[in-house]
Design a protein around this motif. Structure first.
Motif, PDB file in Angstrom:
ATOM      1  N   ASP A 113       0.827  -1.195   0.000  1.00 56.53           N
ATOM      2  CA  ASP A 113       0.000   0.000   0.000  1.00 56.53           C
ATOM      3  C   ASP A 113       0.870   1.257   0.000  1.00 56.53           C
ATOM      4  N   GLY A 114       1.875   1.268   0.865  1.00 59.04           N
ATOM      5  CA  GLY A 114       2.768   2.418   0.906  1.00 59.04           C
ATOM      6  C   GLY A 114       3.572   2.564  -0.368  1.00 59.04           C
ATOM      7  N   LEU A 115       4.009   1.433  -0.930  1.00 62.08           N
ATOM      8  CA  LEU A 115       4.797   1.489  -2.160  1.00 62.08           C
ATOM      9  C   LEU A 115       3.954   1.972  -3.333  1.00 62.08           C
ATOM     10  N   ALA A 116       2.697   1.515  -3.417  1.00 63.13           N
ATOM     11  CA  ALA A 116       1.834   1.907  -4.530  1.00 63.13           C
ATOM     12  C   ALA A 116       1.652   3.416  -4.581  1.00 63.13           C
ATOM     13  N   ALA A 117       1.515   4.034  -3.407  1.00 61.92           N
ATOM     14  CA  ALA A 117       1.361   5.494  -3.371  1.00 61.92           C
ATOM     15  C   ALA A 117       2.632   6.195  -3.837  1.00 61.92           C
ATOM     16  N   GLU A 118       3.790   5.599  -3.564  1.00 60.09           N
ATOM     17  CA  GLU A 118       5.051   6.194  -3.996  1.00 60.09           C
ATOM     18  C   GLU A 118       5.270   6.025  -5.497  1.00 60.09           C
ATOM     19  N   ILE A 119       4.877   4.878  -6.046  1.00 61.45           N
ATOM     20  CA  ILE A 119       5.074   4.615  -7.472  1.00 61.45           C
ATOM     21  C   ILE A 119       4.276   5.593  -8.312  1.00 61.45           C
ATOM     22  N   ASP A 120       2.991   5.720  -8.005  1.00 63.81           N
ATOM     23  CA  ASP A 120       2.110   6.607  -8.779  1.00 63.81           C
ATOM     24  C   ASP A 120       0.868   6.866  -7.934  1.00 63.81           C
ATOM     25  N   GLN A 123      -2.610   6.121  -9.349  1.00 63.36           N
ATOM     26  CA  GLN A 123      -3.003   4.766  -9.725  1.00 63.36           C
ATOM     27  C   GLN A 123      -3.481   4.003  -8.495  1.00 63.36           C
ATOM     28  N   ILE A 124      -4.642   3.393  -8.619  1.00 62.61           N
ATOM     29  CA  ILE A 124      -5.194   2.548  -7.565  1.00 62.61           C
ATOM     30  C   ILE A 124      -5.139   1.099  -8.041  1.00 62.61           C
ATOM     31  N   ALA A 125      -4.833   0.201  -7.131  1.00 60.99           N
ATOM     32  CA  ALA A 125      -4.752  -1.215  -7.500  1.00 60.99           C
ATOM     33  C   ALA A 125      -5.419  -2.055  -6.422  1.00 60.99           C
ATOM     34  N   THR A 126      -5.994  -3.175  -6.838  1.00 57.66           N
ATOM     35  CA  THR A 126      -6.471  -4.170  -5.888  1.00 57.66           C
ATOM     36  C   THR A 126      -5.489  -5.332  -5.883  1.00 57.66           C
ATOM     37  N   CYS A 127      -5.427  -6.059  -4.778  1.00 53.41           N
ATOM     38  CA  CYS A 127      -4.487  -7.173  -4.680  1.00 53.41           C
ATOM     39  C   CYS A 127      -4.968  -8.141  -3.611  1.00 53.41           C
ATOM     40  N   LEU A 128      -4.793  -9.419  -3.874  1.00 52.18           N
ATOM     41  CA  LEU A 128      -5.072 -10.451  -2.874  1.00 52.18           C
ATOM     42  C   LEU A 128      -3.814 -11.295  -2.732  1.00 52.18           C
ATOM     43  N   TYR A 129      -3.342 -11.426  -1.497  1.00 52.87           N
ATOM     44  CA  TYR A 129      -2.124 -12.188  -1.191  1.00 52.87           C
ATOM     45  C   TYR A 129      -2.504 -13.281  -0.203  1.00 52.87           C
ATOM     46  N   ALA A 130      -2.255 -14.541  -0.581  1.00 55.85           N
ATOM     47  CA  ALA A 130      -2.636 -15.672   0.264  1.00 55.85           C
ATOM     48  C   ALA A 130      -1.434 -16.572   0.492  1.00 55.85           C
ATOM     49  N   ILE A 131      -1.418 -17.247   1.631  1.00 59.83           N
ATOM     50  CA  ILE A 131      -0.366 -18.209   1.958  1.00 59.83           C
ATOM     51  C   ILE A 131      -1.013 -19.554   2.248  1.00 59.83           C
ATOM     52  N   HIS A 132      -0.500 -20.598   1.604  1.00 63.69           N
ATOM     53  CA  HIS A 132      -0.959 -21.957   1.886  1.00 63.69           C
ATOM     54  C   HIS A 132       0.130 -22.694   2.654  1.00 63.69           C
ATOM     55  N   ASP A 133      -0.262 -23.279   3.793  1.00 68.85           N
ATOM     56  CA  ASP A 133       0.633 -24.108   4.594  1.00 68.85           C
ATOM     57  C   ASP A 133       0.028 -25.499   4.652  1.00 68.85           C
ATOM     58  N   THR A 171      -4.479   3.834  -1.485  1.00 73.96           N
ATOM     59  CA  THR A 171      -5.372   4.744  -0.767  1.00 73.96           C
ATOM     60  C   THR A 171      -4.675   5.309   0.464  1.00 73.96           C
ATOM     61  N   GLY A 172      -3.690   4.572   0.995  1.00 74.07           N
ATOM     62  CA  GLY A 172      -2.792   5.101   2.014  1.00 74.07           C
ATOM     63  C   GLY A 172      -3.339   5.166   3.426  1.00 74.07           C
ATOM     64  N   GLY A 173      -2.601   4.561   4.357  1.00 76.63           N
ATOM     65  CA  GLY A 173      -2.843   4.767   5.772  1.00 76.63           C
ATOM     66  C   GLY A 173      -3.939   3.935   6.405  1.00 76.63           C
ATOM     67  N   TRP A 174      -4.709   3.187   5.636  1.00 77.17           N
ATOM     68  CA  TRP A 174      -5.792   2.395   6.222  1.00 77.17           C
ATOM     69  C   TRP A 174      -5.274   1.018   6.624  1.00 77.17           C
ATOM     70  N   PRO A 175      -5.704   0.519   7.775  1.00 73.08           N
ATOM     71  CA  PRO A 175      -5.190  -0.790   8.221  1.00 73.08           C
ATOM     72  C   PRO A 175      -5.782  -1.938   7.412  1.00 73.08           C
TER      73      PRO A 175
END
Length: 388
Positions: A113-120, A123-133, A171-175
């Motif tokens: 989230d912090g990096l996306a705001a720095e890049i541009d 630009q808004i992006a959605t992302c889903l990150y999952a871990i399988h154990d 969007t920045g700063g939201w948990p």
């Protein structure tokens, strides 16, 4: 009129050229070959949308984290063209770098989230990150404004995950927070971008419902399912939006295939007897798995060093876990202290401090991470020789 026709043709030619550049860039930035985890079967599809408009910033990735764990990522940069594809490429590269930190999904999303705001910032992006154990039988995930995961259980029941666990990237700063969804043997999970389910004449929830119906009836390997879902949802070359699709299956194993996958665990109660008990346990388990003598001895040594490290620097509860797949032997020790070990250079007169260095030297890979319920896990793995 001739000048106008020629001018119009030049515009069309320029647009086609720009789209070709964007498509080429997009495809180059996507994985050229998906990593194939030991415990999952995965497949993906990307299809650029439209014939005239430039492509968007959809992406996916599969990242092996070590110790049998796998990160699965899908995202969508809003907007179209080379700019969106370039932002996508930077975010995908960042995800792979952040994944090596082996953080919980919501912390990875927070970093993005912090990096996306720095890049541009525009630009808004959605992302889903999952871990399988594979030891937990679930997906731990965080969603930055992305669409829900659709899961089909072994009994055919289809469901979707809850609402996103945080707002879109940039969007920045939201948990953000992490959620979980069961993924037992025999289950299939579908990750996708909005181009698969969104239509101009219908609510997007109707599209997700249509996807659930398609998942319920789609069978076969993840590759087969990708093709069937694309067809079922009417995605053609003329479709006006990009589509990214990532499908993973946690296979049920039986017969000879099941014989290649084993787990064994021992709770360590501490005290002077814990170390020899762990060595005896590891030796017995590895002997029962019929490993060659050299690999058996290396495995026992690694287990002994990891347990000794936990006894000296960790705290209860402690557990030793051994796991074999068709490709590797994994040894992991968990304890209640969240301080992560570091490889260091021990002096000749030092009586301790060599354990992690020994493990790093003899194993194919090693690592450490904090676990969600508190404490840490320190692991190493050995690649199995063919025929082991």
């Amino acid at each position: 009129m001739t000048d106008q026709i020629e001018a119009a043709e030049r515009v069309r030619t320029g647009a086609r050229r720009q789209r070709a550049v964007a498509v080429t860039l997009q495809r180059c930035l996507l994985p050229q070959e998906l990593e194939q985890p030991d415990d999952l079967r995965v497949a993906a599809r990307y299809q650029p949308g439209g014939t005239e408009e430039a492509v968007g910033g959809d992406w996916y990735d599969v990242i092996t984290l070590g110790a049998g764990r796998t990160a699965l990522v899908i995202g969508d940069v809003m907007g179209r063209g080379v700019r969106a594809a370039t932002v996508m490429g930077q975010l995908r590269t960042a995800v792979r770098a952040y994944a090596r930190l082996d953080l919980p999904p919501h912390e990875i999303i927070q970093l993005l989230d912090g990096l996306a705001a720095e890049i541009d910032a525009s630009q808004i992006a959605t992302c889903l990150y999952a871990i399988h154990d594979p030891n937990e039988g679930r997906l731990l995930y965080a969603s930055a404004g992305h669409l829900p995961i659709v899961v089909r259980d072994a009994d055919g029941t289809v469901r979707r995950t809850a609402e996103p666990t945080g707002p879109p990237l940039g969007t920045g700063g939201w948990p953000h927070s992490s959620g979980t969804v069961p993924l037992a043997p025999g289950a299939t999970a579908v990750l996708y971008t909005d181009g698969l389910v969104e239509r101009r004449d219908a609510d997007i929830d109707e599209g997700v419902t249509a996807l659930e119906r398609a998942v319920a009836s789609a069978t076969g390997s993840p590759t087969d399912m990708c093709d069937r879902l694309i067809r079922s949802l009417g995605i053609t070359e003329e479709h006006d939006d990009d589509v990214a699709l990532l499908i993973l299956q946690h296979p049920e194993r039986s017969g000879q295939d099941a014989e290649l996958f084993h787990n064994a665990a021992l709770d360590l109660l501490g005290g002077v007897e814990a170390a020899p008990r762990a060595r005896a346990f590891a030796s017995g388990v590895l002997a029962s798995w019929r490993f060659p003598p050299e690999l058996h001895d290396l495995g026992v040594l690694a287990a002994s060093e990891l347990v000794a490290n936990a006894l000296q620097h960790g705290s209860p509860p402690m557990r030793l876990r051994l796991r074999r797949t068709d490709r590797r032997l994994i040894i992991e020790v968990t304890d209640g202290d969240d301080r992560l070990p570091h490889r260091c250079q021990a002096e000749p007169v030092d009586e301790s401090g060599r354990g992690v260095s020994i493990v790093a030297t003899i194993a194919s890979a090693w690592g450490a991470r904090r676990v969600p319920d508190g404490g840490k896990a320190v692991w190493c793995e050995f690649l199995l020789p063919s025929g082991a």
